[in-house]
Design an enzyme around this catalytic site. Structure first.
Site, PDB file in Angstrom:
ATOM      1  N   LYS A 157     -13.915  -4.742   9.452  1.00 17.71           N
ATOM      2  CA  LYS A 157     -14.529  -3.737   8.578  1.00 17.71           C
ATOM      3  C   LYS A 157     -16.001  -3.547   8.930  1.00 17.71           C
ATOM      4  CE  LYS A 157     -11.308  -4.971   4.876  1.00 17.71           C
ATOM      5  NZ  LYS A 157     -11.098  -5.891   3.755  1.00 17.71           N
ATOM      6  N   LYS A 163      -7.674  -1.290   9.455  1.00 11.35           N
ATOM      7  CA  LYS A 163      -8.978  -1.681  10.032  1.00 11.35           C
ATOM      8  C   LYS A 163      -8.826  -2.459  11.324  1.00 11.35           C
ATOM      9  CE  LYS A 163      -7.416  -4.413   6.740  1.00 11.35           C
ATOM     10  NZ  LYS A 163      -7.301  -4.683   5.334  1.00 11.35           N
ATOM     11  N   GLY A 220      -5.600  -4.450  -2.915  1.00  8.97           N
ATOM     12  CA  GLY A 220      -4.566  -4.210  -3.930  1.00  8.97           C
ATOM     13  C   GLY A 220      -4.011  -2.804  -3.817  1.00  8.97           C
ATOM     14  N   ASP A 225     -10.885 -10.196   9.213  1.00  4.31           N
ATOM     15  CA  ASP A 225     -10.737  -8.930   8.479  1.00  4.31           C
ATOM     16  C   ASP A 225     -12.122  -8.352   8.134  1.00  4.31           C
ATOM     17  OD1 ASP A 225      -8.986  -7.054   6.745  1.00  4.31           O
ATOM     18  OD2 ASP A 225     -10.429  -7.847   5.307  1.00  4.31           O
ATOM     19  N   ARG A 256      11.928   0.069   7.486  1.00  3.92           N
ATOM     20  CA  ARG A 256      13.051  -0.581   8.164  1.00  3.92           C
ATOM     21  C   ARG A 256      14.218  -0.805   7.213  1.00  3.92           C
ATOM     22  NH1 ARG A 256       9.733  -4.871  11.485  1.00  3.92           N
ATOM     23  NH2 ARG A 256       9.110  -5.238   9.351  1.00  3.92           N
ATOM     24  N   GLY A 270     -11.440  -1.392   0.439  1.00  5.22           N
ATOM     25  CA  GLY A 270     -10.385  -0.929  -0.467  1.00  5.22           C
ATOM     26  C   GLY A 270     -10.708   0.373  -1.153  1.00  5.22           C
ATOM     27  N   VAL A 316       0.831  -1.212   0.000  1.00  2.27           N
ATOM     28  CA  VAL A 316       0.000   0.000   0.000  1.00  2.27           C
ATOM     29  C   VAL A 316       0.867   1.264   0.000  1.00  2.27           C
ATOM     30  CG1 VAL A 316      -1.823   1.264   1.190  1.00  2.27           C
ATOM     31  CG2 VAL A 316      -1.866  -1.234   1.181  1.00  2.27           C
ATOM     32  N   ILE A 329     -13.417   1.300  -2.814  1.00  4.07           N
ATOM     33  CA  ILE A 329     -14.804   1.809  -2.834  1.00  4.07           C
ATOM     34  C   ILE A 329     -14.921   2.876  -1.741  1.00  4.07           C
ATOM     35  CG2 ILE A 329     -17.252   1.218  -2.633  1.00  4.07           C
ATOM     36  CD1 ILE A 329     -16.509  -1.711  -3.078  1.00  4.07           C
ATOM     37  N   GLU A 350      -3.997 -10.330   3.943  1.00  2.00           N
ATOM     38  CA  GLU A 350      -3.401  -9.726   5.142  1.00  2.00           C
ATOM     39  C   GLU A 350      -2.069 -10.416   5.440  1.00  2.00           C
ATOM     40  OE1 GLU A 350      -4.895  -7.040   6.886  1.00  2.00           O
ATOM     41  OE2 GLU A 350      -5.864  -7.191   4.963  1.00  2.00           O
TER      42      GLU A 350
HETATM   43  N1  HSE Z   1      -6.901  -8.483   2.987  1.00  2.00           N
HETATM   44  C1  HSE Z   1      -7.880  -7.517   2.653  1.00  2.00           C
HETATM   45  C2  HSE Z   1      -8.833  -8.122   1.657  1.00  2.00           C
HETATM   46  C3  HSE Z   1      -7.205  -6.300   2.079  1.00  2.00           C
HETATM   47  O1  HSE Z   1      -8.523  -9.155   1.085  1.00  2.00           O
HETATM   48  O2  HSE Z   1      -9.902  -7.586   1.461  1.00  2.00           O
HETATM   49  C4  HSE Z   1      -8.094  -5.110   1.977  1.00  2.00           C
HETATM   50  O3  HSE Z   1      -8.581  -4.719   3.220  1.00  2.00           O
END
Ligand code: HSE
Length: 433
Positions: A203, A103, A300, A199, A46, A132, A15, A134, A188
């Site tokens: 969200k 998130k 992505g 995940d 790093r 993402g 990202v 949207i 992730e």
């Molecule tokens: N790992 C998350 C997904 C990335 O696949 O939706 C975007 O939040």
């Protein structure tokens, strides 16, 4: 024109690199829109990167970056909940606006972080944290601000949807598709977050908060992933006119709110059933608007960077304003956040797909339907297939919506029947009406 807006990008993974590329590629448009020159002054990393603009100061000292004079906005794209928490709270205390895609962090510490930001007169923007590219946070917080939202549901994990789609359409193996999602930068760092629904639950807790004006309550989200979905169930569902998707649901009920993420059968002709690959989609039912649907890339580099930099652009207006102000972090003014309860899973309502494996004996179907009827459960469809070579017969039953505790009781009674030889497979079913 034109003074500069100085940015620090913390984290140069998929990202962070996407953010640098977007700013480089679209710098003219960003300047024309904002009236400012966006300059990345610092990158927190790093490992030194030789492939980025040498004028960007690279360092592993993230705290020093958040304190730097020549940083107006801190972009946190490190991920995780430890370092990111320290860095964001430090940045807020040094009166920096923050943009984050994190998130997991906001699901866990969002209430505290937003309060801290309000106390220090800065903003924490998080468009990239949900779905993402949207712009769903902006839609729910701002574009739908005149509405009362009754429910929302969506495909909000791109990796999970990518895996389900490849399995369903191409019969590919789970592990192989997950590896591809990781290579493409969708997954992730810990991919169990994607496949176990965590995940999506992160969200959903944020979406529910801004939809209903409740604090962020990740720990109350009922959470199931896609790892137990078998190809057999995908095929039976298809025969009955349904597609299995992994979905998040936030539903306002009379006695509380349902927050749940899990696989569900949805009608194959529904728009959401046709959202495939890494795409995400969120459907919202609001009064007086009615239903609306938002669709796009949910993961992505490009999609996530699009959301991150849009937040930066919004913050420039906040920085520019004579009296800076903004939409409340959780869409409703903090003192108006409601304490309406989140329903326990027993009290949730949905239809069900049940798959029983039974001995081919007289009365087993009759006994099963009697148990369902005794528990007040209305059957919508039944499918009985030919016996396997073993002599065992699969029976598939679809039900109308029922309280989960009624279904739990019925399933334990069905499993106690001598002819039922395996645990009953259950998947929720939603008509999306
Ligand atoms: N790992 C998350 C997904 C990335 O696949 O939706 C975007 O939040």
């Amino acid at each position: 024109m034109n003074n500069t807006i100085n940015l620090a990008v913390l984290g140069l993974g998929t990202v962070g690199t996407g953010v640098l590329n977007l700013i480089k590629d679209n710098i003219n448009e960003l300047t024309r829109r904002s009236g400012h020159q966006l300059v990345v002054t610092h990158a927190g990393t790093r490992r030194h990167r030789n492939d980025i603009d040498p004028s960007i100061h690279q360092t592993a000292d993230l705290m020093a970056i958040t304190e730097a004079e020549d940083v107006d906005i801190v972009i946190e794209v490190i991920g995780g909940t430890d370092v990111a928490y320290e860095v964001i709270t430090h940045a807020i205390r040094h009166k920096k606006h923050v943009v984050t895609a994190n998130k997991a962090l906001l699901a866990k510490h969002g209430n505290e972080i937003f309060k801290l930001a309000e106390e220090h007169g800065v903003q924490v923007r998080y468009e990239a944290a949900v779905a993402g590219g949207i712009p769903i946070i902006k839609i729910v917080r701002e574009a739908l601000a005149a509405n009362k939202i009754d429910w929302l549901t969506g495909i909000i994990n791109g990796t999970g949807n990518f895996i389900m789609t490849e399995m369903q359409q191409k019969n590919r193996k789970f592990g192989e598709v997950l590896a591809e999602a990781q290579a493409l930068g969708y997954a992730e760092a810990d991919p169990t977050f994607d496949v176990e629904g965590i995940d999506a639950a992160h969200k959903l807790s944020l979406l529910a908060s801004i939809a209903f004006g409740i604090p962020v309550q990740f720990d109350k989200v009922y959470c199931e992933g896609i790892t137990k979905i078998s190809l057999q169930d995908v095929i039976y569902a298809k025969e009955l006119g349904y597609t299995i998707k992994h979905l998040g649901f936030a539903i306002r009920r009379e006695h509380g709110i349902e927050l749940r993420v899990h696989p569900a059968l949805i009608p194959s002709q529904a728009l959401l059933a046709n959202v495939n690959g890494v795409k995400n989609a969120v459907m919202i039912d609001a009064h007086p608007l009615g239903q609306s649907l938002y669709y796009g890339d949910g993961a992505g580099a490009g999609a996530t960077a699009s959301a991150v930099v849009a937040d930066v652009m919004d913050l420039i207006y906040v920085i520019d304003a004579a009296t800076p102000s903004d939409v409340p972090h959780l869409a409703f003014i903090p003192e108006e956040l409601s304490d309406i309860g989140i329903l326990p899973s027993d009290e949730m309502t949905s239809g069900f797909y049940l798959r029983l494996t039974v001995k081919d004996e007289v009365g087993v179907l009759a006994n099963t339907t009697r148990i369902l009827s005794d528990n007040g459960i209305n059957i919508d469809a039944i499918l009985q297939r030919d016996a396997h070579k073993s002599g065992l017969v699969p029976i598939i039953i679809l039900t109308l919506p029922v309280l989960e505790k009624q279904m739990n009781t019925a399933i334990s009674q069905i499993e106690a029947l001598g002819a039922v030889v395996e645990p009953v497979v259950r998947i929720r079913l939603e008509s999306l009406e």
